[in-house]
Scaffold this active site. Sequence first.
Site, PDB file in Angstrom:
ATOM      1  N   SER A 125      73.831  48.245  21.160  1.00 55.15           N
ATOM      2  CA  SER A 125      73.278  48.610  22.106  1.00 55.15           C
ATOM      3  C   SER A 125      71.746  49.095  22.427  1.00 55.15           C
ATOM      4  O   SER A 125      71.392  49.355  23.437  1.00 55.15           O
ATOM      5  CB  SER A 125      74.077  50.336  22.220  1.00 55.15           C
ATOM      6  OG  SER A 125      73.914  50.731  20.949  1.00 55.15           O
TER       7      SER A 125
ATOM      8  N   LYS B 178      81.792  53.367  29.720  1.00 55.04           N
ATOM      9  CA  LYS B 178      80.820  52.266  29.959  1.00 55.04           C
ATOM     10  C   LYS B 178      81.100  51.534  31.219  1.00 55.04           C
ATOM     11  O   LYS B 178      81.368  52.213  32.334  1.00 55.04           O
ATOM     12  CB  LYS B 178      80.543  51.666  28.977  1.00 55.04           C
ATOM     13  CG  LYS B 178      79.844  52.326  28.054  1.00 55.04           C
ATOM     14  CD  LYS B 178      79.302  52.106  26.569  1.00 55.04           C
ATOM     15  CE  LYS B 178      78.503  53.216  26.088  1.00 55.04           C
ATOM     16  NZ  LYS B 178      78.878  53.379  24.671  1.00 55.04           N
TER      17      LYS B 178
ATOM     18  N   HIS C 175      80.183  47.776  24.706  1.00 55.81           N
ATOM     19  CA  HIS C 175      79.175  47.399  25.586  1.00 55.81           C
ATOM     20  C   HIS C 175      79.646  45.946  26.001  1.00 55.81           C
ATOM     21  O   HIS C 175      78.720  45.364  26.832  1.00 55.81           O
ATOM     22  CB  HIS C 175      77.861  47.381  25.008  1.00 55.81           C
ATOM     23  CG  HIS C 175      77.176  48.819  25.261  1.00 55.81           C
ATOM     24  ND1 HIS C 175      76.608  49.251  26.247  1.00 55.81           N
ATOM     25  CD2 HIS C 175      76.860  49.615  24.161  1.00 55.81           C
ATOM     26  CE1 HIS C 175      76.095  50.317  26.143  1.00 55.81           C
ATOM     27  NE2 HIS C 175      76.290  50.556  24.576  1.00 55.81           N
TER      28      HIS C 175
HETATM   29  C1  PLP Z   1      79.177  54.367  23.478  1.00 59.87           C
HETATM   30  C2  PLP Z   1      79.761  53.822  22.329  1.00 59.87           C
HETATM   31  C3  PLP Z   1      80.885  54.415  21.598  1.00 59.87           C
HETATM   32  C4  PLP Z   1      81.465  55.634  22.133  1.00 59.87           C
HETATM   33  O1  PLP Z   1      82.068  55.618  23.035  1.00 59.87           O
HETATM   34  P1  PLP Z   1      82.600  56.695  24.080  1.00 59.87           P
HETATM   35  O2  PLP Z   1      83.902  56.225  24.677  1.00 59.87           O
HETATM   36  O3  PLP Z   1      81.686  57.249  24.768  1.00 59.87           O
HETATM   37  O4  PLP Z   1      82.997  57.854  22.960  1.00 59.87           O
HETATM   38  C5  PLP Z   1      81.469  53.772  20.341  1.00 59.87           C
HETATM   39  N1  PLP Z   1      80.609  52.624  20.122  1.00 59.87           N
HETATM   40  C6  PLP Z   1      79.669  51.989  20.627  1.00 59.87           C
HETATM   41  C7  PLP Z   1      79.319  50.402  20.121  1.00 59.87           C
HETATM   42  C8  PLP Z   1      79.092  52.407  21.614  1.00 59.87           C
HETATM   43  O5  PLP Z   1      78.184  51.814  22.376  1.00 59.87           O
END
Ligand code: PLP
Length: 396
Positions: free
Chosen positions: A184, A243, A212
């Site tokens: 990310s 996301k 992502h």
């Molecule tokens: C955003 C993210 C999470 C967390 O996801 P949520 O559903 O928002 O808790 C987990 N792993 C990665 C790689 C992320 O970018």
Amino acid sequence: MANRDPTSWMRAEYESLVAQSLDWKLRVLQGPSAPRSIVDGKTVIMLCSNNYLNLSNHPKVKRAAREAIKTHGAGSGSVRPIAGNMDLHEELERRIARFKRREAALFYMSGFAGNAGLISQLAGDGDAILTDELNHGSIIDGVRLTKAQRIIYRHRDVGDLERALKEADVSAKKILVVSDGVFSMDGDIAPVGEIAKLSESFGAMVYIDDAHGEGVLGDGGRGVASHFHVEEKIQVELGTFSKALGVVGGYVAGSNDLRNYALNKSRTWLLSGSHPPAVTAACTAAIDVLETEPRHVKKLWSNTKYFKKRLVSLGFDIGRSETPITPVMLGDSATAKRFSDRLFEEGVFALPIVYPMVAKDKARIRNIVNAGLKRQDLDDALAAYEKIGKELSVIA
Ligand SMILES: *Cc1c(COP(=O)(O)O)cnc(C)c1O
């Protein structure tokens, strides 16, 4: 000690963060998260939301949420294993499994809860977990909850992963390899094809966190395992609806065995109330949109290619990004913060990422391109980048 102050340490800690400019200052969205959003009273081009496909504003997704409140109420009433397992949850899981071309799926409160609750049950005493040094914090926390040996391998380095696998192979009962699919901070993609093949030769289980990558990479946005055509070699795929899918909630997809095991073992799943009807139905609708309207993913990529190409031709360094996550590398954190503040004044919302999230000399603005942005929005944002880049002598 009767004169002990039980909470003053909190303020001291906070003030030290403020002194180092490491505290979060919260911006307020006054309305939906949209390509042009109102933030702190100002209309800005949104370049830092994770809402890649703008599905949070899709009429079908919003309608599904309203309908579910009418038919099922505002809350679920319980945890899933007791009285909070609604037909809406079961339907969503069938749709996730179908979309991911997997036997089964399990819906969690969030991706974070999925990682924390499941990784901690997939390996334990006498086992080994191999983890990329830049994996997401929720993976790190999941790993910390186990007694398994933790072996960190260098970022995206398959040679170093092989070294770690050989080390684990000597004594570990089970080996679990965990990686983000898309990282990310840099927007680079894990070598999931090679990770899968190498892990298979050691009999290791592969767990890919594709938060992502879902809705972005692969056939119709099916994620990084689809992108590399190695679905059958990845035993656990974790995804999120927070996301690209535009709602909230996490899931794991894999075999029936995985689902049965996870739902009996994950404490974040067993002991936390289930998602409300509106959220659950909106997630199902978001999958429906992905399956029936391929234009959103296409638009995301055409916007991404245009934005990246123009940034590079202006002279900016966009690091090693291969996805819509587009960092603009600026070096020191003061420049990154100044740049972001100036962007906001010019009507562009993109936040700086600085130490300790990235190395001290790798501060950057992180842009996330959105399918809902029009060519004019991108041109306006690029004009602001050019103006400020020159002003701060980042580009000539
Ligand atoms: C955003 C993210 C999470 C967390 O996801 P949520 O559903 O928002 O808790 C987990 N792993 C990665 C790689 C992320 O970018």
